[in-house]
Each structure stands twice: as C-alpha cells, then as structure tokens.
Design a protein around this motif. Structure first.
Motif, PDB file in Angstrom:
ATOM      1  N   GLY A   1     -25.248 -16.767   5.524  1.00 15.04           N
ATOM      2  CA  GLY A   1     -25.097 -18.007   6.281  1.00 15.04           C
ATOM      3  C   GLY A   1     -24.909 -17.833   7.774  1.00 15.04           C
ATOM      4  N   THR A   2     -24.899 -16.597   8.267  1.00 14.17           N
ATOM      5  CA  THR A   2     -24.755 -16.325   9.694  1.00 14.17           C
ATOM      6  C   THR A   2     -26.096 -15.840  10.238  1.00 14.17           C
ATOM      7  N   ASN A   3     -26.462 -16.296  11.427  1.00 14.06           N
ATOM      8  CA  ASN A   3     -27.671 -15.775  12.059  1.00 14.06           C
ATOM      9  C   ASN A   3     -27.428 -15.577  13.546  1.00 14.06           C
ATOM     10  N   ILE A   4     -28.328 -14.827  14.175  1.00 13.10           N
ATOM     11  CA  ILE A   4     -28.194 -14.585  15.611  1.00 13.10           C
ATOM     12  C   ILE A   4     -28.432 -15.889  16.352  1.00 13.10           C
ATOM     13  N   SER A   5     -27.848 -16.027  17.530  1.00 10.36           N
ATOM     14  CA  SER A   5     -27.848 -17.310  18.222  1.00 10.36           C
ATOM     15  C   SER A   5     -28.739 -17.341  19.459  1.00 10.36           C
ATOM     16  N   TYR A   6     -29.784 -16.544  19.488  1.00  8.24           N
ATOM     17  CA  TYR A   6     -30.691 -16.560  20.627  1.00  8.24           C
ATOM     18  C   TYR A   6     -32.122 -16.477  20.111  1.00  8.24           C
ATOM     19  N   THR A   7     -33.070 -16.809  20.962  1.00 11.03           N
ATOM     20  CA  THR A   7     -34.475 -16.765  20.567  1.00 11.03           C
ATOM     21  C   THR A   7     -35.078 -15.430  20.972  1.00 11.03           C
ATOM     22  N   GLY A   8     -36.254 -15.165  20.457  1.00 15.18           N
ATOM     23  CA  GLY A   8     -36.972 -13.950  20.824  1.00 15.18           C
ATOM     24  C   GLY A   8     -37.047 -12.941  19.703  1.00 15.18           C
ATOM     25  N   CYS A   9     -36.237 -13.091  18.678  1.00 16.91           N
ATOM     26  CA  CYS A   9     -36.260 -12.154  17.553  1.00 16.91           C
ATOM     27  C   CYS A   9     -36.623 -12.863  16.253  1.00 16.91           C
TER      28      CYS A   9
ATOM     29  N   ASP B   1     -20.295  -4.798  11.172  1.00 16.32           N
ATOM     30  CA  ASP B   1     -21.479  -5.530  11.624  1.00 16.32           C
ATOM     31  C   ASP B   1     -21.574  -5.443  13.137  1.00 16.32           C
ATOM     32  N   TRP B   2     -22.754  -5.073  13.618  1.00 17.43           N
ATOM     33  CA  TRP B   2     -23.057  -5.118  15.043  1.00 17.43           C
ATOM     34  C   TRP B   2     -24.166  -6.140  15.213  1.00 17.43           C
ATOM     35  N   LEU B   3     -23.935  -7.147  16.031  1.00 24.96           N
ATOM     36  CA  LEU B   3     -24.944  -8.153  16.334  1.00 24.96           C
ATOM     37  C   LEU B   3     -25.241  -8.118  17.819  1.00 24.96           C
ATOM     38  N   LEU B   4     -26.509  -8.069  18.156  1.00 29.23           N
ATOM     39  CA  LEU B   4     -26.916  -8.151  19.550  1.00 29.23           C
ATOM     40  C   LEU B   4     -26.529  -9.540  20.043  1.00 29.23           C
ATOM     41  N   LYS B   5     -25.696  -9.613  21.052  1.00 33.58           N
ATOM     42  CA  LYS B   5     -25.161 -10.896  21.524  1.00 33.58           C
ATOM     43  C   LYS B   5     -26.175 -11.676  22.349  1.00 33.58           C
ATOM     44  N   GLU B   6     -26.934 -10.968  23.179  1.00 31.64           N
ATOM     45  CA  GLU B   6     -27.943 -11.629  23.996  1.00 31.64           C
ATOM     46  C   GLU B   6     -28.992 -10.606  24.374  1.00 31.64           C
ATOM     47  N   TYR B   7     -30.144 -11.122  24.760  1.00 24.88           N
ATOM     48  CA  TYR B   7     -31.236 -10.253  25.175  1.00 24.88           C
ATOM     49  C   TYR B   7     -31.911 -10.898  26.369  1.00 24.88           C
ATOM     50  N   SER B   8     -31.902 -10.204  27.495  1.00 23.83           N
ATOM     51  CA  SER B   8     -32.531 -10.682  28.719  1.00 23.83           C
ATOM     52  C   SER B   8     -33.573  -9.659  29.140  1.00 23.83           C
ATOM     53  N   PRO B   9     -34.827  -9.848  28.711  1.00 24.87           N
ATOM     54  CA  PRO B   9     -35.849  -8.833  28.983  1.00 24.87           C
ATOM     55  C   PRO B   9     -36.191  -8.732  30.472  1.00 24.87           C
ATOM     56  N   THR B  10     -36.517  -7.516  30.865  1.00 27.44           N
ATOM     57  CA  THR B  10     -37.026  -7.269  32.210  1.00 27.44           C
ATOM     58  C   THR B  10     -38.400  -6.635  32.050  1.00 27.44           C
ATOM     59  N   ASP B  11     -38.999  -6.267  33.133  1.00 29.84           N
ATOM     60  CA  ASP B  11     -40.320  -5.647  33.065  1.00 29.84           C
ATOM     61  C   ASP B  11     -40.217  -4.247  32.503  1.00 29.84           C
ATOM     62  N   SER B  12     -40.197  -4.146  31.166  1.00 31.22           N
ATOM     63  CA  SER B  12     -40.035  -2.834  30.550  1.00 31.22           C
ATOM     64  C   SER B  12     -41.224  -2.428  29.716  1.00 31.22           C
TER      65      SER B  12
END
Length: 186
Positions: free
Chosen positions: A124-132, A174-185
């Motif tokens: 019932g838990t999911n990550i809270s950002y888009t992109g994945c 549990d390790w959850l990626l909190k946020e993801y801010s992509p750069t030119d990688s």
C-alpha cells in the motif's frame, strides 16, 4: 523508529529507535555489489525518556565474485541465479546478544526474478514522485527459497528507487529514493 509502545524489551513496552549508516561498493558496469558495510545503533526508550542501548553494530560483508543483482536488459519474467562466496564480520557491542553470532563465511546461490513493471509500490506504499513509472521489481531468494528482499530498479535513475533488505539477523530495512532531480547526465 517503532513508534510509541511498538517494541518490548525485558517486559517493558516502549519505542525502538535505530540509526543506520552504510556504504556499498558497487561495480559500475553492471551494479554488482562487491562489499556492503553498514552500522546500526539501536536504542530502546521506555516512557519516552529512559534509554537502554540495545546494540551498536557494524556489519561488513564481501562477495566473491561480486553479487550480480541485475541482469540487464530487464524484462518482466526474467530470472537468473548466481553462485558466490560471501563473508560477513559483525563487530560492536550488545548486552542482549553476542554480535559475533552473526559472523558468516558461506557458499551461496541466490536467485532473482523480475516480477512486475510499473510504479514502485509495496504493502500500500508507493514512491511519491514521477519519473519511475516504468520501474522493474526484482525479487531475491537465497538457495533455500527464503525471500531476501527486493529492489525496484528505475531506468530513468539508472539505480534502484526502492530497496528492501530482509536480513538474516532478524530485521528489515527499506530504502526509498526520496526525490530525483535529473541533470545532463546522459
């Protein structure tokens, strides 16, 4: 934390607080784990202010060859296995158990399977950002069939968005990626 009255120690209910710090050495070309070291500081609070130190531990685990948790490219239904040697040394202190009881040096044969594709979620838990939204859930089992946890691999991040470890010492992390801010990688 276990929340108030979420843990029991010596017949008393209270709160369990765990501080974690860790470093994995990972091979870049395939994200195989060479070494994993983490420390846990475990404290029990009775009546929210009387503290008992349960344990202060460091787990240091090496893999030979490196533990290949991914088999790229990933597709739902893919499965693979890998034999390897693993050694764990546990140092630290506890008045409740002997940390060296968790030391090990074993031949292992883990298996993995990509069981689903989509937004990382569990219980019932999911990550809270888009992109994945197109992540792959990879389950892991030891050679006896015991679940060792899972990883949600996110192609956009080129890394897991969620890792769950079900450790043989009796704890789940549990390790959850909190946020993801992509750069030119790319």
């Amino acid at each position: 934390t276990s929340g108030n009255n979420g843990a029991t120690l010596d017949g008393r209910t209270g709160r369990l607080d765990i501080a974690y710090d860790g470093v994995d050495i990972v091979r870049v070309r395939d994200l195989a784990v060479i070494n994993s070291e983490f420390s846990l500081e475990v404290n029990f609070y009775w009546l929210n202010w009387i503290r008992a130190e349960v344990a202060d531990l460091t787990f240091d685990t090496w893999y030979e060859p490196a533990k290949e948790k991914f088999d790229f490219p990933l597709h739902t239904g893919d499965q693979w296995y890998m034999p390897f040697q693993a050694g764990t040394t546990v140092t630290g202190s506890s008045d409740y158990f002997d940390p060296s009881d968790f030391d090990a040096n074993n031949s292992e044969n883990s298996s993995w399977q990509v069981t689903s594709n989509g937004i990382p979620s569990e219980d019932g838990t999911n990550i809270s950002y888009t992109g994945c939204d197109d992540s792959y859930k990879i389950m892991e089992w030891d050679e006896t069939g015991v679940n060792s946890g899972f990883q949600w691999y996110c192609p956009a991040v080129r890394s897991p968005a969620w890792i769950r470890i079900d450790h043989s010492a009796g704890f789940i992390i549990d390790w959850l990626l909190k946020e993801y801010s992509p750069t030119d990688s790319w």
